[in-house]
Design an enzyme around this catalytic site. Structure first.
Site, PDB file in Angstrom:
ATOM      1  N   PRO A  93       0.797  -1.154   0.071  1.00  0.00           N
ATOM      2  CA  PRO A  93       0.090   0.102  -0.016  1.00  0.00           C
ATOM      3  C   PRO A  93       0.943   1.257   0.069  1.00  0.00           C
ATOM      4  O   PRO A  93       0.244   2.660  -0.417  1.00  0.00           O
ATOM      5  CB  PRO A  93      -0.727  -0.148   1.395  1.00  0.00           C
ATOM      6  CG  PRO A  93      -0.851  -1.415   1.680  1.00  0.00           C
ATOM      7  CD  PRO A  93       0.602  -2.110   1.208  1.00  0.00           C
ATOM      8  N   GLU A 120       2.415  -8.139   8.526  1.00  0.00           N
ATOM      9  CA  GLU A 120       2.283  -6.920   8.319  1.00  0.00           C
ATOM     10  C   GLU A 120       3.305  -6.210   7.344  1.00  0.00           C
ATOM     11  O   GLU A 120       3.573  -5.149   7.315  1.00  0.00           O
ATOM     12  CB  GLU A 120       2.294  -5.969   9.801  1.00  0.00           C
ATOM     13  CG  GLU A 120       1.501  -6.459  10.721  1.00  0.00           C
ATOM     14  CD  GLU A 120      -0.042  -6.355  10.240  1.00  0.00           C
ATOM     15  OE1 GLU A 120      -0.657  -7.344  10.288  1.00  0.00           O
ATOM     16  OE2 GLU A 120      -0.198  -5.460   9.854  1.00  0.00           O
ATOM     17  N   ARG A 158      -0.473  -8.455 -21.099  1.00  0.00           N
ATOM     18  CA  ARG A 158      -1.331  -8.028 -22.250  1.00  0.00           C
ATOM     19  C   ARG A 158      -0.585  -6.991 -23.224  1.00  0.00           C
ATOM     20  O   ARG A 158      -0.673  -7.173 -24.305  1.00  0.00           O
ATOM     21  CB  ARG A 158      -2.517  -7.285 -21.768  1.00  0.00           C
ATOM     22  CG  ARG A 158      -3.484  -8.098 -21.005  1.00  0.00           C
ATOM     23  CD  ARG A 158      -4.722  -7.175 -20.528  1.00  0.00           C
ATOM     24  NE  ARG A 158      -5.534  -6.539 -21.392  1.00  0.00           N
ATOM     25  CZ  ARG A 158      -6.331  -6.907 -22.126  1.00  0.00           C
ATOM     26  NH1 ARG A 158      -6.831  -8.403 -21.899  1.00  0.00           N
ATOM     27  NH2 ARG A 158      -7.093  -6.361 -22.926  1.00  0.00           N
ATOM     28  N   ASP A 173      -6.836  -0.966 -26.666  1.00  0.00           N
ATOM     29  CA  ASP A 173      -7.510  -0.698 -25.271  1.00  0.00           C
ATOM     30  C   ASP A 173      -7.485   0.817 -25.217  1.00  0.00           C
ATOM     31  O   ASP A 173      -6.602   1.438 -25.221  1.00  0.00           O
ATOM     32  CB  ASP A 173      -6.386  -1.332 -24.133  1.00  0.00           C
ATOM     33  CG  ASP A 173      -6.597  -2.643 -24.002  1.00  0.00           C
ATOM     34  OD1 ASP A 173      -7.713  -3.213 -24.435  1.00  0.00           O
ATOM     35  OD2 ASP A 173      -5.929  -3.183 -23.273  1.00  0.00           O
TER      36      ASP A 173
HETATM   37  C1  4G4 Z   1      -0.352  -7.063   4.940  1.00  0.00           C
HETATM   38  N1  4G4 Z   1      -0.342  -5.799   4.080  1.00  0.00           N
HETATM   39  C2  4G4 Z   1      -1.268  -4.646   4.289  1.00  0.00           C
HETATM   40  C3  4G4 Z   1       0.748  -5.459   3.617  1.00  0.00           C
HETATM   41  C4  4G4 Z   1       1.731  -4.590   4.066  1.00  0.00           C
HETATM   42  C5  4G4 Z   1       2.998  -4.408   3.461  1.00  0.00           C
HETATM   43  C6  4G4 Z   1       3.186  -4.939   2.189  1.00  0.00           C
HETATM   44  C7  4G4 Z   1       2.309  -5.908   1.561  1.00  0.00           C
HETATM   45  C8  4G4 Z   1       1.124  -6.076   2.192  1.00  0.00           C
HETATM   46  C9  4G4 Z   1       0.240  -7.212   1.630  1.00  0.00           C
HETATM   47  N2  4G4 Z   1      -1.155  -6.473   1.362  1.00  0.00           N
HETATM   48  C10 4G4 Z   1      -1.100  -5.665   0.462  1.00  0.00           C
HETATM   49  C11 4G4 Z   1      -0.182  -5.302  -0.673  1.00  0.00           C
HETATM   50  C12 4G4 Z   1      -0.464  -4.496  -1.479  1.00  0.00           C
HETATM   51  C13 4G4 Z   1      -1.651  -3.840  -1.556  1.00  0.00           C
HETATM   52  C14 4G4 Z   1      -1.864  -2.823  -2.675  1.00  0.00           C
HETATM   53  N3  4G4 Z   1      -2.693  -1.817  -2.401  1.00  0.00           N
HETATM   54  O1  4G4 Z   1      -1.457  -3.047  -3.534  1.00  0.00           O
HETATM   55  C15 4G4 Z   1      -2.400  -3.874  -0.606  1.00  0.00           C
HETATM   56  N4  4G4 Z   1      -2.338  -4.857   0.485  1.00  0.00           N
END
Ligand code: 4G4
Length: 250
Positions: A93, A120, A158, A173
């Site tokens: 994220p 996490e 793709r 696309d």
């Molecule tokens: C457990 N988490 C929150 C986490 C924390 C850090 C890395 C990976 C993760 C694995 N989760 C993810 C991975 C990507 C996305 C995205 N938006 O690309 C959403 N969640």
């Protein structure tokens, strides 16, 4: 590994990738040798009786992190398989929001390692030392990086020449030109009292092209006007958008 494009996946759940690499567009790409996917599971790089792959965070708090040694050993194995100029991507994220421009950039590397975080996440020092690029598929939290990895691989696949064949093509696309897609129609001609737009039955391919472009422009303007901030509309596009807006007033 003669495939056009190789992905090395570092994941605690490699079995998630089997259905993805055996079906549909990606499945055909793998079968035809245009794409190849190898997985590297940190659990295979453990040496304790319980095959431990998680570890406690310094500073306390809830949750665990991926244990460093199995993870970095799996990354090393993936790097060895990928060979020289292999790019290492981390899905999180905290990454750069992925859009079609980012997909095009990622498609320019022939060998890519995707690290799928669980728990996490991973130790920041592993990101600093091993990761080239951190990407996010959107502002939401998932339980792991596996689905984001599949999203990324699908979008990149793709763009690999020969993957889409002749039926559809990536450059057609609509997101390729930064616009939303036009509406699509197929049989029957009347569905629940709603007719297909007559232009699509006209056989006039230039008029159809223009109608579709006008619809893409109009829908982009109505639903995602901010996308125009990164677009320079051509004369024709500007004119068609104005026509769409005018017809809306009538
Ligand atoms: C457990 N988490 C929150 C986490 C924390 C850090 C890395 C990976 C993760 C694995 N989760 C993810 C991975 C990507 C996305 C995205 N938006 O690309 C959403 N969640």
């Amino acid at each position: 590994m003669t495939a056009e494009k190789w992905f090395g996946i570092v994941s605690l759940f490699p079995d998630m990738f089997a259905p993805f690499t055996q079906q549909g567009v990606v499945g055909r790409a793998v079968k035809s040798g245009l794409l190849s996917v190898d997985t590297f599971n940190p659990r295979d790089f453990t040496h304790d009786r319980h095959r431990t792959v998680d570890d406690r965070p310094y500073g306390g708090g809830p949750g665990m992190l991926m244990m460093v040694k199995p993870l970095t050993d799996a990354i090393s194995a993936a790097k060895q398989a990928g060979g020289e100029n292999t790019r290492v991507i981390y899905l999180s994220p905290q990454g750069k929001p992925l859009d079609q421009a980012g997909v095009k950039h990622l498609a320019s590397h022939d060998r890519t390692i995707l690290i799928c975080g669980r728990y996490e996440g991973i130790d920041e020092r592993v990101i600093e030392s091993q990761v080239d690029e951190e990407w996010s598929i959107g502002d939401y939290v998932l339980s792991g990086g596996e689905l984001p990895a599949m999203v990324l691989m699908d979008a990149v696949a793709r763009l690999v020449p020969g993957v889409l064949g002749h039926s559809a093509s990536a450059e057609e696309d609509s997101f390729a030109d930064g616009l939303l897609d036009c509406p699509h129609y197929t049989r029957p001609e009347i569905l629940d009292g709603r007719a297909v737009p007559p232009v699509l039955l006209s056989g006039d391919h230039e008029k159809i092209r223009q109608w579709r472009l006008m619809q893409s422009l109009g829908r982009t303007w109505q639903r995602r006007p901010e996308l125009f901030n990164h677009l320079a509309l051509t004369e024709e596009q500007q004119r068609l958008l104005e026509q769409f807006q005018t017809e809306l007033q009538q």
